[in-house]
Write a protein that holds these residues in place. Structure first.
Motif, PDB file in Angstrom:
ATOM      1  N   VAL A 194      40.704  45.766  51.869  1.00  6.18           N
ATOM      2  CA  VAL A 194      42.039  45.203  51.650  1.00  6.18           C
ATOM      3  C   VAL A 194      42.969  46.211  51.413  1.00  6.18           C
ATOM      4  N   ARG A 195      42.377  47.146  50.531  1.00  4.44           N
ATOM      5  CA  ARG A 195      43.425  48.051  49.903  1.00  4.44           C
ATOM      6  C   ARG A 195      43.937  49.000  51.070  1.00  4.44           C
ATOM      7  N   HIS A 196      43.335  49.024  52.188  1.00  2.00           N
ATOM      8  CA  HIS A 196      43.945  49.725  53.398  1.00  2.00           C
ATOM      9  C   HIS A 196      44.582  48.815  54.400  1.00  2.00           C
ATOM     10  N   GLY A 197      44.824  47.629  54.229  1.00  2.55           N
ATOM     11  CA  GLY A 197      45.469  46.655  55.076  1.00  2.55           C
ATOM     12  C   GLY A 197      44.611  45.980  55.907  1.00  2.55           C
ATOM     13  N   HIS A 198      43.283  45.903  55.723  1.00  2.00           N
ATOM     14  CA  HIS A 198      42.355  45.173  56.592  1.00  2.00           C
ATOM     15  C   HIS A 198      42.030  43.582  56.214  1.00  2.00           C
ATOM     16  N   GLU A 227      40.578  34.785  45.473  1.00  2.00           N
ATOM     17  CA  GLU A 227      41.977  35.011  44.940  1.00  2.00           C
ATOM     18  C   GLU A 227      42.318  36.367  44.124  1.00  2.00           C
ATOM     19  N   ASP A 228      40.885  36.929  43.643  1.00  2.00           N
ATOM     20  CA  ASP A 228      41.424  38.314  43.162  1.00  2.00           C
ATOM     21  C   ASP A 228      41.522  39.398  44.196  1.00  2.00           C
ATOM     22  N   LEU A 229      41.072  39.105  45.493  1.00  2.00           N
ATOM     23  CA  LEU A 229      41.148  40.427  46.432  1.00  2.00           C
ATOM     24  C   LEU A 229      42.551  40.208  47.236  1.00  2.00           C
ATOM     25  N   GLY A 230      43.042  38.859  46.984  1.00  2.00           N
ATOM     26  CA  GLY A 230      44.496  38.868  47.617  1.00  2.00           C
ATOM     27  C   GLY A 230      44.646  38.051  49.014  1.00  2.00           C
ATOM     28  N   ALA A 231      45.902  38.259  49.492  1.00  2.00           N
ATOM     29  CA  ALA A 231      46.218  37.559  50.720  1.00  2.00           C
ATOM     30  C   ALA A 231      45.419  37.915  52.100  1.00  2.00           C
ATOM     31  N   LEU A 232      44.946  39.188  51.948  1.00  2.00           N
ATOM     32  CA  LEU A 232      44.249  39.497  52.971  1.00  2.00           C
ATOM     33  C   LEU A 232      42.691  38.998  52.981  1.00  2.00           C
TER      34      LEU A 232
END
Length: 200
Positions: free
Chosen positions: A20-24, A42-47
């Motif tokens: 997710v940090r690299h947009g996947h 929720e912690d990891l975010g929208a991706l």
């Protein structure tokens, strides 16, 4: 890329965070159901999202990161993964420390066994030879990048894993086939738990 996980423990979470940090996009699954993963998502975010194992296995690339004894149940009922790249991050612990026992597979390597349970999948062995504390942080250090050994029988699948993990910051090293390379990095192999850095 859309990356699915079978298992949502420490290794799967570490890979998911890099992804997710690299947009996947990441689709996590476990044996307890999507609701149990809500705090992690929720912690990891929208991706990130949570789904059933079958839905996670429909991703472009799938990370298998469950305990060895859980593998049959984790892959049971999945559709055929024809052409899917599956990263096998497992180790063949029949029982875990403090009294570890390595499963006796005869002439098979651990990943050859995994591949036999996933007909049609393109299995690449990776991440199993590193302790999670070497996977989770940024793999780029002042002294070099964290070496990540990988092995597989499909050159294109290995290229996909190599490119993805290079993007994460690792220094992937291709050891060859699941038989020869896999034997080097599975439990008891000479490269298992070797935490090396590559100078750039």
């Amino acid at each position: 890329m859309r990356i699915g996980t079978l298992g949502a423990g420490a290794i799967a979470q570490a890979v998911a965070r890099h992804a997710v940090r690299h947009g996947h996009e990441v689709v996590l699954s476990n044996s307890r159901g999507p609701a149990s993963l809500a705090p992690l998502v929720e912690d990891l975010g929208a991706l990130a999202s949570a789904a059933s194992p079958a839905e996670a296995a429909a991703a472009d690339l799938v990370v298998l990161a469950v305990r060895w004894t859980q593998i049959p149940d984790a892959v049971a009922g999945l559709p055929r993964l024809d052409g899917t790249v599956v990263v096998d991050a497992t180790n063949q612990f029949a029982s875990l420390p403090p009294d570890p026992v390595i499963a006796d597979l005869g002439d098979l390597t651990g990943s050859e066994y995994v591949a036999s349970l996933l007909p049609g999948a393109r299995v690449v062995k990776a991440f199993n030879a590193l302790f999670v504390q070497y996977i989770a942080p940024d793999p780029r250090h002042a002294a070099g990048r964290q070496v990540l050994f990988l092995a597989g029988d499909d050159a294109d699948a290995k290229r996909t894993v190599r490119d993805l993990t290079s993007e994460f910051g690792f220094a992937p090293v291709d050891l060859g086939t699941l038989r020869e390379g896999g034997r080097l990095i599975q439990l008891g192999g000479p490269l298992s738990a070797l935490h090396a850095l590559k100078q750039d």
